[in-house]
Scaffold this active site. Structure first.
Site, PDB file in Angstrom:
ATOM      1  N   HIS B 126      -7.993   8.530 -12.476  1.00  0.00           N
ATOM      2  CA  HIS B 126      -8.367   8.605 -13.895  1.00  0.00           C
ATOM      3  C   HIS B 126      -7.235   8.058 -14.770  1.00  0.00           C
ATOM      4  O   HIS B 126      -7.448   7.194 -15.631  1.00  0.00           O
ATOM      5  CB  HIS B 126      -8.677  10.060 -14.257  1.00  0.00           C
ATOM      6  CG  HIS B 126      -8.917  10.297 -15.712  1.00  0.00           C
ATOM      7  ND1 HIS B 126     -10.191  10.421 -16.235  1.00  0.00           N
ATOM      8  CD2 HIS B 126      -8.069  10.424 -16.770  1.00  0.00           C
ATOM      9  CE1 HIS B 126     -10.094  10.611 -17.536  1.00  0.00           C
ATOM     10  NE2 HIS B 126      -8.815  10.615 -17.889  1.00  0.00           N
ATOM     11  N   GLU B 127      -6.029   8.551 -14.559  1.00  0.00           N
ATOM     12  CA  GLU B 127      -4.918   8.157 -15.434  1.00  0.00           C
ATOM     13  C   GLU B 127      -4.578   6.678 -15.290  1.00  0.00           C
ATOM     14  O   GLU B 127      -4.256   6.011 -16.274  1.00  0.00           O
ATOM     15  CB  GLU B 127      -3.684   9.027 -15.152  1.00  0.00           C
ATOM     16  CG  GLU B 127      -3.884  10.511 -15.428  1.00  0.00           C
ATOM     17  CD  GLU B 127      -4.368  10.812 -16.838  1.00  0.00           C
ATOM     18  OE1 GLU B 127      -4.132  10.000 -17.752  1.00  0.00           O
ATOM     19  OE2 GLU B 127      -5.033  11.857 -17.027  1.00  0.00           O
ATOM     20  N   HIS B 130      -6.518   4.608 -17.560  1.00  0.00           N
ATOM     21  CA  HIS B 130      -5.936   4.475 -18.900  1.00  0.00           C
ATOM     22  C   HIS B 130      -4.812   3.436 -18.894  1.00  0.00           C
ATOM     23  O   HIS B 130      -4.711   2.606 -19.797  1.00  0.00           O
ATOM     24  CB  HIS B 130      -5.341   5.806 -19.370  1.00  0.00           C
ATOM     25  CG  HIS B 130      -6.350   6.854 -19.706  1.00  0.00           C
ATOM     26  ND1 HIS B 130      -7.480   6.591 -20.445  1.00  0.00           N
ATOM     27  CD2 HIS B 130      -6.400   8.190 -19.409  1.00  0.00           C
ATOM     28  CE1 HIS B 130      -8.175   7.716 -20.598  1.00  0.00           C
ATOM     29  NE2 HIS B 130      -7.551   8.693 -19.969  1.00  0.00           N
ATOM     30  N   HIS B 136     -11.606   6.970 -22.465  1.00  0.00           N
ATOM     31  CA  HIS B 136     -12.513   7.968 -21.888  1.00  0.00           C
ATOM     32  C   HIS B 136     -13.953   7.508 -21.987  1.00  0.00           C
ATOM     33  O   HIS B 136     -14.366   6.896 -22.980  1.00  0.00           O
ATOM     34  CB  HIS B 136     -12.331   9.312 -22.602  1.00  0.00           C
ATOM     35  CG  HIS B 136     -11.116  10.031 -22.142  1.00  0.00           C
ATOM     36  ND1 HIS B 136     -10.416  10.919 -22.933  1.00  0.00           N
ATOM     37  CD2 HIS B 136     -10.458  10.007 -20.947  1.00  0.00           C
ATOM     38  CE1 HIS B 136      -9.397  11.406 -22.256  1.00  0.00           C
ATOM     39  NE2 HIS B 136      -9.400  10.862 -21.052  1.00  0.00           N
TER      40      HIS B 136
END
Lengths: 90, 434
Positions: B126-127, B130, B136
């Site tokens: 997930h990170e 980014h 998101h």
């Protein structure tokens, strides 16, 4: 009951602000959050999280707000955009 | 998917772990391995490549930090916010990824320990999204949903959900068809450190079957009691005996189709045992070992046996837990070491001679305990039984391993026929299930 409700709203507003659903408070302007703005922000948060869009800080919404998560905001630039809009209006 | 305003202007990115968790049970190599596979999830589908470097000049710096840590997103202790990463850009902090060091970071691909910690791999994927420019997503199947959803499966088999794959492809383009996944394997941060081992490529179907060995010839490579069942390994196959002493099948199963994570080109397994402290399963091949959680290898393996305190070129031929004292014994030819599973190291004063156990030859195939509490030493076609904690072989041994364990009629034995023990069918025939 009123105290508990106030606490809930206060926590909710803090959460919604932190994750970009409500604008950051503007230190240069005294401004109250309207009920409608808060309900809109809650509805957006609920849509984003896949919850029923009640516009209220109901139990499912509060439960979701307590879930472990990423620190980054969900709505990026909202506060900046709103600040710009407010500046234009002024 | 949602994109941020900024993207990397290059497609070959570097990463570096600047700080590791202070108290995680995950060894540093496991963390590196998990982060490697988290990056690979994004390079598998896009034109990006990732390379680990030993320098803080890396594009993406990874930190495990606590509380306020010099950015706008202070951590809040266990639970709450778990991690964050900065979008791409020219600022030194761009791409940097921070994990809350007060979370309990675990590797739990199959969600066996819900509530006991946070799966590092899932959060890292997930990170890193980014760090590559994805914001998101509100798509519930997306890895970029802001809420922690639990583990996402095995790192080396993980594939991005469609929403995220489309997002990263839109920014950086699709992966070049000629690109090989191993091109972006991490460089070693320390030239003296052992290499990060890779998981084997996932192969859901195998089209070629190696020839099956004959169970009646015995000469097993390794034998182990795992969760109360006996596993007899030979070449690239194994037979499995249930606690009732029934063989699951007379035909052996392919080891690589059951134990996921051994090298595909191995010839034979030298020794196997189930660890007494955490029930994980240890395989020895040559001078390396692999630790399995259930049937899946843990990240970071193989490791050299020197990690256990053994001489570097030791080939462990037998490994077992002696029920008398609960200690693990590692045997090589005519010598053995006593190993402390809690400490993860052999005890001082070893090796010693295997003649501690009287009546057995040296260079054993393997040694294991059966559910009757006795320990059995195997070599060639024979085996020897030791009751309880005795160091003297029981009377009536050696016996035929293929007759008593593989239910072969008329198999050669060096001792007079003895009444068979255990539960077989009529006339010594086994009862097979399936």
């Amino acid at each position: 009951v009123r105290s508990s409700n106030g606490h809930k709203i206060s926590k909710g507003v803090e959460w919604l602000t932190r994750y970009g659903y409500l604008p950051q408070p503007d230190p240069m302007a005294a401004r109250l959050q309207t009920q409608e703005e808060l309900a809109d922000a809650v509805r957006t948060m609920q849509r984003f999280a896949g919850l029923p869009m009640t516009g209220k800080l109901d139990s499912k919404t509060l439960e979701m707000m307590n879930q472990p998560r990423c620190s980054l905001p969900d709505i990026i630039g909202t506060s900046e955009l709103m600040r710009r809009r407010r500046r234009r209006r002024r | 998917y949602a994109l941020s305003d900024t993207v990397w202007k290059k497609k070959d990115l570097t990463w570096h772990i600047r700080s590791f968790p202070l108290s995680s049970t995950l060894p540093h190599d496991h963390i590196r391995n998990l982060l490697f596979y988290a990056f690979r999830a994004w390079s598998n589908t896009s034109a990006l490549t990732f390379r680990e470097v030993h320098s803080e000049d890396a594009d993406i710096l990874v930190d495990f930090s606590r509380s306020y840590h010099d950015d706008a997103y202070p951590f809040d202790g266990p639970g709450g916010t778990l991690a964050h990463a900065f979008f791409p850009g020219e600022h030194p902090i761009s791409g940097d990824t921070h994990f809350d060091d007060e979370e309990t970071w675990i590797y739990d691909p199959e969600n066996m320990a819900p509530g006991r910690g946070t799966d590092l791999f899932a959060v890292a994927v997930h990170e890193f999204g980014h760090a590559l420019g994805l914001a998101h997503s509100s798509a519930q199947e997306s890895i970029m949903i802001p809420y922690y959803q639990g583990p996402v499966g095995l790192p080396h088999q993980y594939r991005l959900p469609l929403d995220d794959a489309m997002g990263v492809e839109q920014i950086y383009g699709k992966r070049h068809p000629g690109f090989h996944p191993d091109d972006d394997r991490p460089a070693l941060p320390d030239p003296t450190a052992p290499p990060i081992p890779d998981f084997p490529p996932y192969q859901p179907t195998q089209h070629t079957h190696p020839p099956s060995p004959d169970r009646c010839k015995a000469h097993f490579d390794a034998i182990a009691n795992i969760r109360g069942e006996m596993f007899f390994f030979k070449q690239k196959h194994f037979w499995r005996m249930q606690p009732s002493r029934n063989l699951v099948s007379l035909e052996p199963a392919q080891t690589l189709r059951f134990w996921n994570g051994l090298p595909h080109d191995f010839k034979a397994i030298d020794a196997v045992y189930e660890r007494i402290n955490d029930s994980q399963i240890v395989f020895f091949i040559g001078s390396y070992y692999w630790v399995f959680y259930e049937t899946q290898v843990n990240p970071g393996y193989p490791r050299p046996v020197s990690d256990l305190g053994l001489p570097a070129n030791t080939v462990v031929g037998a490994a077992f837990v002696w029920p008398h004292n609960g200690k693990t014994y590692l045997l090589e030819k005519n010598q053995y070491w006593r190993y402390d599973d809690q400490l993860g190291h052999v005890e001082p004063g070893y090796p010693k001679s295997v003649n501690l156990w009287e009546g057995v030859p040296t260079d054993l195939d393997d040694v294991t305990r059966w559910n009757d509490g006795n320990t059995y030493f195997f070599k060639g076609t024979q085996y020897w039984g030791f009751s309880a904690g005795n160091v003297q072989s029981d009377a009536g041994y050696p016996r035929s391993a293929s007759q008593d364990w593989m239910y072969c009629q008329g198999a050669p034995t060096s001792s007079p026929p003895a009444p068979r023990h255990g539960v077989g069918g009529d006339k010594g025939m086994c009862i097979c299930q399936g």
